[in-house]
Write a protein that holds these residues in place. Structure first.
Motif, short mmCIF file in Angstrom:
data_model
loop_
_atom_site.label_atom_id
_atom_site.label_comp_id
_atom_site.label_asym_id
_atom_site.label_seq_id
_atom_site.Cartn_x
_atom_site.Cartn_y
_atom_site.Cartn_z
N GLY A 45 0.33 -1.09 0.01
CA GLY A 45 0.21 -0.14 0.04
C GLY A 45 1.07 0.82 -0.62
O GLY A 45 0.47 2.55 0.13
N LYS A 62 -10.34 10.80 -2.58
CA LYS A 62 -9.73 10.28 -1.89
C LYS A 62 -8.67 9.23 -2.90
O LYS A 62 -7.38 8.83 -2.67
CB LYS A 62 -8.04 9.87 -0.64
CG LYS A 62 -9.06 11.25 -0.19
CD LYS A 62 -9.02 10.55 1.91
CE LYS A 62 -9.33 11.56 2.59
NZ LYS A 62 -9.05 11.21 4.27
N HIS A 63 -9.79 8.90 -3.87
CA HIS A 63 -9.47 7.97 -5.03
C HIS A 63 -8.61 7.48 -5.92
O HIS A 63 -7.63 7.32 -6.64
CB HIS A 63 -10.20 6.91 -5.28
CG HIS A 63 -11.35 7.26 -6.36
ND1 HIS A 63 -12.28 9.10 -5.91
CD2 HIS A 63 -11.61 6.93 -7.79
CE1 HIS A 63 -12.63 8.39 -7.15
NE2 HIS A 63 -12.39 8.48 -7.72
N THR A 83 -13.56 3.09 -7.03
CA THR A 83 -13.28 2.41 -4.96
C THR A 83 -13.69 3.68 -5.10
O THR A 83 -14.06 4.11 -3.79
CB THR A 83 -11.54 2.64 -4.96
OG1 THR A 83 -11.18 3.31 -6.19
CG2 THR A 83 -10.64 0.97 -5.25
N PRO A 90 -10.54 3.85 2.60
CA PRO A 90 -8.98 2.79 2.76
C PRO A 90 -7.49 3.72 2.36
O PRO A 90 -6.69 2.97 2.57
CB PRO A 90 -9.17 1.54 0.79
CG PRO A 90 -10.59 1.97 1.16
CD PRO A 90 -11.50 3.19 1.61
N TYR A 91 -7.84 4.94 2.14
CA TYR A 91 -6.55 6.18 2.27
C TYR A 91 -6.08 6.77 2.82
O TYR A 91 -7.16 7.31 4.15
CB TYR A 91 -6.93 6.79 0.78
CG TYR A 91 -7.72 6.05 -0.62
CD1 TYR A 91 -6.49 5.33 -1.52
CD2 TYR A 91 -9.02 5.37 -0.47
CE1 TYR A 91 -7.49 4.59 -2.31
CE2 TYR A 91 -9.11 5.10 -2.02
CZ TYR A 91 -8.32 4.26 -2.36
OH TYR A 91 -8.95 3.91 -3.53
N ASP A 92 -4.76 7.27 3.03
CA ASP A 92 -4.14 7.87 4.24
C ASP A 92 -3.18 8.54 3.39
O ASP A 92 -1.86 8.27 3.66
CB ASP A 92 -3.82 7.38 5.00
CG ASP A 92 -3.19 8.21 6.07
OD1 ASP A 92 -3.14 8.96 6.59
OD2 ASP A 92 -2.01 7.32 6.96
N THR A 109 -0.06 5.88 1.66
CA THR A 109 -0.38 5.26 2.00
C THR A 109 -2.04 4.85 1.69
O THR A 109 -2.83 5.17 1.81
CB THR A 109 -0.26 4.19 3.00
OG1 THR A 109 -1.03 4.30 4.89
CG2 THR A 109 1.38 4.39 3.72
N TRP A 110 -2.29 3.25 1.34
CA TRP A 110 -4.04 2.76 1.70
C TRP A 110 -4.00 1.11 1.79
O TRP A 110 -2.17 0.63 1.92
CB TRP A 110 -4.07 3.02 -0.11
CG TRP A 110 -4.05 2.72 -1.62
CD1 TRP A 110 -2.84 2.01 -1.73
CD2 TRP A 110 -4.76 1.75 -2.27
NE1 TRP A 110 -1.79 2.01 -2.67
CE2 TRP A 110 -3.13 1.47 -2.99
CE3 TRP A 110 -5.61 1.76 -2.84
CZ2 TRP A 110 -4.12 0.73 -4.58
CZ3 TRP A 110 -5.90 0.51 -4.26
CH2 TRP A 110 -5.33 1.00 -4.63
N ASP A 111 -5.10 1.13 2.57
CA ASP A 111 -5.26 -0.26 2.74
C ASP A 111 -5.56 -1.55 1.85
O ASP A 111 -7.09 -1.19 1.38
CB ASP A 111 -6.08 -0.75 3.73
CG ASP A 111 -6.14 -2.00 4.51
OD1 ASP A 111 -5.98 -2.68 3.94
OD2 ASP A 111 -6.70 -1.88 5.79
N THR A 122 -8.19 -3.31 -6.78
CA THR A 122 -6.54 -2.52 -6.61
C THR A 122 -5.82 -1.89 -7.70
O THR A 122 -4.72 -1.36 -7.13
CB THR A 122 -6.00 -3.14 -5.41
OG1 THR A 122 -5.32 -4.34 -6.01
CG2 THR A 122 -6.52 -3.88 -4.31
#
Length: 657
Positions: A45, A62-63, A83, A90-92, A109-111, A122
């Motif tokens: 990620g 955030k995608h 997404t 999922p996103y940071d 990062t993302w999960d 993904t």
């Protein structure tokens, strides 16, 4: 991104495997509506900036991130497929609009697991949204990359002048587009809410069949329309935000807020009592079932086809009739045979991996379970008893060449993974989720579900062969004459698993031998159009479609030409009915998956190279299919005075839903 003369070097935004943009499972990007680029299947990620420049856009969900370089190249980094519906969970991300980033600097990062567990893909998509203005050529430099390493080289055009758009004029046009779209989808009364992603307006409608597609498609700002995920999607491209703002201005903000969208999403999902009738439930269940099976096998099918061609060619080279050009005992034969056999022998691993991706589970865990089933220490136990319990005998069966046991195993693994992740402490999940899942699912498959499903699979394959052999020419006419009709409605995807099961279970398929003729005849019909027409564009399109059909891919012929001139399509059906009649009458058999003329090697029997009966049946049937379809289309099916019909939409593959 570093500038070297007119070249720009792009670094990998993540570690993973690079794929061509055409293979990305999002038609807007795959058809390059958003510009040139590539896809990347990430292995973790971590995200970095692929270029140096200014962050111009960070999607609310955030995608997606937009970056513009100092030289004017506009880059879009799209994180996952569909997404936008995850609303950023999922996103940071560590960047915001206005930030300057260097190539290789962290974006956040993302999960990936969270994305997959929600049934999304993904795939990272790198797109140059102003390709037509700035890009001369895109060169991919690596297939597998590490984050921050060089992945592509952009050769840029020399731009002598930049033309600024008039925002006021654009705004007027966006307002007109918005009004046209709103009216064409049925007006505000038919709209629950509307959101947008990077390329599309996504309408949640009360009646998704009400919109007038043609009116919307004819607007200059609209690229295409789609129906997917319970949404009516209007593909706009880079101007989507402007059109969305114009739509909301006219509808009101209550149609675009998150609460309204969430309610609309829930409205498309089962809530409370299910009031659907039995037929509707059955249809939805069947579509989901076929979607999982087809989606599990789709990534493997062309490898099966390639392996079948190789096995057929090896049969030719070992024929006594031509002097056994290659000895079955030679090292070269052993190596080539291993290459041809590997995809079949390790089929559970491949199917398990792709099934987990389709369902949303962990592909590696599923692949490991597939590896257990074909492990060299277990395969010799096939046919032996694994023990008795309560009067039940548990036999060991052969899982190489099998499909359906592994699809069920992948589904069981997905369910157990999710259960364990919810009930185990987070610090234990990394080790104990794979450990417990692999242990439980492997045991259940080997002792219980595997033997039952393998037995059913063999019974299905034997029954299909028995029916086709005993019905002979009648089934030949039926399948040959109507299979491509099933293709139009997308019903052939329910037949594909049967063909793959035939070959994987018995090593041959009478059904596929009949289907092969339908590909050849549609290719012959479009070839007649290519030769007869004097229209330059139609001639080039038809020649390309004919070559594609003779190589086993009929979609360009069917949807590009044949169905738009209905008699051409019917001519193909007539040809394949005759070819199917001969194939069924003489019980033509097929030992590989690849069809049409390019699949000739699939009609050689690998276990008996001297047996040429099926090859001769294929050759005679194919010549008949080609000649009759060609003559019918040339004499009756087409002339240049005919008006072209509306473009027929290709049905959605259940595996993509």
């Amino acid at each position: 991104m570093k500038k070297t003369n007119d070249n720009l070097i792009v670094v990998a935004p993540a570690s993973g495997k690079v794929i061509p943009l055409e293979q990305v499972e999002d038609q807007v990007f795959a058809q390059k509506m958003m510009g040139e680029g590539f896809g990347l299947e990430p292995t973790n990620g971590n995200l970095v900036a692929p270029v140096a420049g200014t962050v111009m856009m960070v999607a609310d969900s955030k995608h997606a991130i937009g970056i513009k370089t100092d030289s004017g190249v506009e880059i879009l980094l799209h994180l996952g497929i569909d997404t936008v519906e995850l609303k950023g969970t999922p996103y940071d991300l560590k960047v915001q609009v206005g930030d300057h980033v260097e190539a290789g600097s962290s974006l956040g990062t993302w999960d990936l697991d969270l994305v997959r567990n929600n049934g999304k893909q993904t795939t990272i998509i790198f797109a140059i949204t102003n390709s037509s203005e700035v890009l001369e050529q895109l060169e991919i430099e690596a297939d597998t990359v590490e984050v921050g390493k060089n992945v592509a080289n952009l050769k840029l055009k020399t731009v002598s002048e930049k033309v600024e758009r008039s925002k006021s004029n654009e705004g007027n046009r966006f307002e007109k587009t918005a009004q046209k779209v709103i009216d064409a989808v049925g007006g505000p009364d038919n709209i629950n809410s509307v959101i947008h992603c990077i390329s599309r307006l996504r309408f949640y409608l009360k009646d998704i069949n009400k919109p007038d597609d043609d009116i919307i498609r004819n607007d200059d700002h609209v690229i295409d329309i789609m129906r997917a995920q319970g949404q009516y999607q209007v593909v706009i491209g880079p101007d989507v935000v402007d059109v969305y703002d114009a739509v909301i201005d006219q509808l009101g903000t209550e149609f675009g807020d998150e609460e309204g969208t969430e309610q609309a999403v829930k409205a498309t999902q089962p809530q409370g009592p299910d009031n659907r009738n039995f037929l509707e439930k059955t249809k939805d269940g069947f579509n989901n079932f076929i979607g999982v099976i087809t989606g599990s096998m789709s990534p493997v099918i062309w490898s099966l086809a390639a392996a079948g061609i190789l096995k057929g060619l090896l049969s030719v080279l070992t024929m006594p009739q031509i002097g056994e050009l290659l000895s079955p005992k030679s090292n070269l034969y052993i190596i080539l045979n291993a290459i041809g056999d590997s995809v079949f022998f390790f089929l559970p691993i491949l199917v398990g991996f792709s099934a987990a991706k389709r369902i949303g589970g962990d592909p590696i865990i599923a692949a490991v379970i597939g590896g257990v089933l074909v492990h060299p220490t277990l395969t010799p136990l096939a046919g032996k008893s694994l023990g008795m319990l309560g009067g039940f005998n548990f036999p060991m069966v052969q899982y190489s060449y099998s499909i359906f046991p592994m699809i069920l195993a992948a589904w069981l693994a997905f369910k157990i993974e999710n259960y364990l992740k919810k009930h185990l402490p987070s610090y234990l999940t990394m080790i104990f989720v794979p450990f417990i899942t692999i242990l439980i699912v492997s045991g259940i498959t080997i002792y219980i579900t595997g033997p039952v499903i393998v037995g059913i699979s063999k019974w299905i394959a034997v029954m299909i062969s028995w029916v086709l052999v005993h019905s002979g020419w009648a089934s030949g006419i039926l399948v040959g004459g109507f299979h491509q009709v099933l293709v139009i409605f997308g019903l052939h995807w329910g037949i594909t698993p049967l063909v793959v099961n035939d070959i994987a279970t018995t090593g041959h398929s009478y059904l596929n031998a009949l289907i092969c003729q339908t590909m050849i005849s549609q290719g012959a019909a479009v070839l007649a159009v290519a030769i007869k027409t004097k229209k330059t564009n139609l001639k080039s399109l038809s020649f390309a479609a004919a070559i594609s059909a003779f190589c086993g891919v009929t979609e360009p012929a069917i949807y590009g030409v044949n169905l738009r001139y209905r008699r051409v399509f019917i001519s193909g059906l007539i040809g394949s009915a005759f070819g199917g009649f001969i194939t069924g009458l003489f019980h033509g058999n097929m030992y590989g998956f690849a069809g049409s003329w390019i699949g000739f090697a699939s009609f050689f029997n690998p276990s008996n190279p001297s047996d040429l009966s099926s090859f001769w049946i294929f050759l005679i049937s194919s010549v008949v299919s080609t000649i009759i379809a060609f003559i019918a289309a040339y004499v009756w099916g087409y002339n240049d005075k005919m008006e072209v019909g509306k473009k027929v939409e290709k049905p959605i593959n259940p595996s993509k839903k």
